[in-house]
Design an enzyme around this catalytic site. Sequence first.
Site, PDB file in Angstrom:
ATOM      1  N   TYR A  54       0.831  -1.203   0.000  1.00 20.00           N
ATOM      2  CA  TYR A  54       0.000   0.000   0.000  1.00 20.00           C
ATOM      3  C   TYR A  54       0.871   1.261   0.000  1.00 20.00           C
ATOM      4  O   TYR A  54       1.963   1.286   0.564  1.00 20.00           O
ATOM      5  CB  TYR A  54      -0.910   0.041   1.222  1.00 20.00           C
ATOM      6  CG  TYR A  54      -2.063  -0.937   1.197  1.00 20.00           C
ATOM      7  CD1 TYR A  54      -2.284  -1.788   0.125  1.00 20.00           C
ATOM      8  CD2 TYR A  54      -2.947  -1.016   2.264  1.00 20.00           C
ATOM      9  CE1 TYR A  54      -3.337  -2.685   0.115  1.00 20.00           C
ATOM     10  CE2 TYR A  54      -4.007  -1.915   2.268  1.00 20.00           C
ATOM     11  CZ  TYR A  54      -4.188  -2.750   1.191  1.00 20.00           C
ATOM     12  OH  TYR A  54      -5.242  -3.638   1.189  1.00 20.00           O
ATOM     13  N   SER A 212     -14.110  -4.307   0.762  1.00 16.81           N
ATOM     14  CA  SER A 212     -15.029  -3.756  -0.243  1.00 16.81           C
ATOM     15  C   SER A 212     -16.495  -4.085   0.039  1.00 16.81           C
ATOM     16  O   SER A 212     -17.217  -4.539  -0.832  1.00 16.81           O
ATOM     17  CB  SER A 212     -14.667  -4.248  -1.647  1.00 16.81           C
ATOM     18  OG  SER A 212     -15.255  -3.436  -2.645  1.00 16.81           O
ATOM     19  N   PRO A 213     -16.967  -3.837   1.275  1.00 20.12           N
ATOM     20  CA  PRO A 213     -18.376  -4.116   1.578  1.00 20.12           C
ATOM     21  C   PRO A 213     -19.344  -3.230   0.796  1.00 20.12           C
ATOM     22  O   PRO A 213     -20.533  -3.559   0.703  1.00 20.12           O
ATOM     23  CB  PRO A 213     -18.479  -3.858   3.084  1.00 20.12           C
ATOM     24  CG  PRO A 213     -17.366  -2.893   3.363  1.00 20.12           C
ATOM     25  CD  PRO A 213     -16.245  -3.299   2.449  1.00 20.12           C
ATOM     26  N   LEU A 214     -18.852  -2.120   0.214  1.00 19.40           N
ATOM     27  CA  LEU A 214     -19.694  -1.248  -0.625  1.00 19.40           C
ATOM     28  C   LEU A 214     -19.402  -1.442  -2.113  1.00 19.40           C
ATOM     29  O   LEU A 214     -19.872  -0.671  -2.948  1.00 19.40           O
ATOM     30  CB  LEU A 214     -19.487   0.226  -0.255  1.00 19.40           C
ATOM     31  CG  LEU A 214     -19.862   0.621   1.159  1.00 19.40           C
ATOM     32  CD1 LEU A 214     -19.593   2.120   1.372  1.00 19.40           C
ATOM     33  CD2 LEU A 214     -21.306   0.296   1.464  1.00 19.40           C
ATOM     34  N   GLY A 217     -17.889   1.532  -3.646  1.00 19.36           N
ATOM     35  CA  GLY A 217     -18.770   2.704  -3.664  1.00 19.36           C
ATOM     36  C   GLY A 217     -20.052   2.493  -4.431  1.00 19.36           C
ATOM     37  O   GLY A 217     -20.963   3.326  -4.365  1.00 19.36           O
ATOM     38  N   LEU A 218     -20.179   1.379  -5.139  1.00 18.53           N
ATOM     39  CA  LEU A 218     -21.397   1.110  -5.919  1.00 18.53           C
ATOM     40  C   LEU A 218     -22.647   1.155  -5.047  1.00 18.53           C
ATOM     41  O   LEU A 218     -23.686   1.683  -5.467  1.00 18.53           O
ATOM     42  CB  LEU A 218     -21.288  -0.270  -6.578  1.00 18.53           C
ATOM     43  CG  LEU A 218     -22.509  -0.718  -7.393  1.00 18.53           C
ATOM     44  CD1 LEU A 218     -22.568   0.022  -8.722  1.00 18.53           C
ATOM     45  CD2 LEU A 218     -22.475  -2.229  -7.631  1.00 18.53           C
ATOM     46  N   LEU A 219     -22.532   0.633  -3.824  1.00 14.96           N
ATOM     47  CA  LEU A 219     -23.688   0.503  -2.939  1.00 14.96           C
ATOM     48  C   LEU A 219     -23.816   1.663  -1.959  1.00 14.96           C
ATOM     49  O   LEU A 219     -24.614   1.610  -1.030  1.00 14.96           O
ATOM     50  CB  LEU A 219     -23.593  -0.821  -2.165  1.00 14.96           C
ATOM     51  CG  LEU A 219     -23.489  -2.063  -3.047  1.00 14.96           C
ATOM     52  CD1 LEU A 219     -23.124  -3.288  -2.230  1.00 14.96           C
ATOM     53  CD2 LEU A 219     -24.806  -2.298  -3.801  1.00 14.96           C
ATOM     54  N   GLY A 220     -23.036   2.705  -2.192  1.00 18.18           N
ATOM     55  CA  GLY A 220     -23.068   3.855  -1.295  1.00 18.18           C
ATOM     56  C   GLY A 220     -23.818   5.041  -1.860  1.00 18.18           C
ATOM     57  O   GLY A 220     -23.532   6.186  -1.491  1.00 18.18           O
ATOM     58  N   GLY A 221     -24.780   4.787  -2.755  1.00 17.87           N
ATOM     59  CA  GLY A 221     -25.525   5.884  -3.384  1.00 17.87           C
ATOM     60  C   GLY A 221     -24.862   6.375  -4.649  1.00 17.87           C
ATOM     61  O   GLY A 221     -24.882   7.577  -4.948  1.00 17.87           O
TER      62      GLY A 221
END
Length: 329
Positions: A54, A212-214, A217-221
């Site tokens: 990273y 990557s629980p979202l 960012g797809l599932l964050g609005g």
Amino acid sequence: MELSAHLGRTGLRIGRLALGTVNFGGRVDEPESHRLMDHALARGINLVDTADVYGWRVHKGYTEESIGRWLAGRPARRDEVVLATKVGNEMGPGPNDRGLSARHIIASCEASLRRMRTDWIDLYQMHRVDHAVGWEEVWQAMEQLVGQGKVRYVGSSNFAGWNLAAAQEAARSRHFLGLASEQCVYNLATRYAELEVLPAARAYGIGVLVWSPLHGGLLGGAVRKLAEGRAVKSAQGRALTALKDRRETVVAYERFCDEIGRDPAQVALAWVLSRPGVTALVIGPRTPEHVDGALDALELSLTEPELVRLDALFPPTGRGGAAPEAWNS
């Protein structure tokens, strides 16, 4: 919802949210990343998750160096933090600067310790499986590091279910604890882990950390943010790729969240947290507000009808549940 949990079958307790640092050194500068770590720790997030690679936007290892400077700023922090990093990615041009050979594991651990200015790593995770290296060699190296007190627990990341089984059986034959955790991608839009990774982890008492629980960012609005011109992560990477194929579903998901009066990101996080076998979510916030929003998901309990609606929007793989029943007709 419980605010902390044991990491698998170990006695180590971690918060249900972990601070992911993949954005540090690029999207988040060092002063802001230090403020984020302070804020997360103050709010009860004790696991800081990083990797030797990273910070590659600056140089590989930069994020560990930044974390080291943060720890050195107040040495008492080290006892408050559960520090996790990873090994296995390419760190240099040489043929032995990557993978899970005993040489690379041990050398990489020493380098990570120096960069993070610490004497030990709480959770040392194999970033991905190395099919060219046998488990006898891997566990020999890990046992040496644990015996020297440089590593407390060993974890994996991006393993298949059969990799978890093979690793644990090899560790068991050596009378070694083996894997404490597996870190895998899992969210409403990507449910493959339900087939074999989650069942294998439960069977062997391995904790599950979800990255990557979202779904980037797809599932964050994402649709709303794009329309308003304020999308960041959801305007790139896996989120943007998925949105091209699943826009109608994501629009319906955001409409559903409006109906129940909930933020899309919090719904997505609460859903993953409710899944059997999931220990904690690794979030990648860029601001303290993102941290606070994720913490709000810990207080959200989705109802059975809401869970059914979400399954209808984002169906599980096959018939649902674990393999092989999931694909049996």
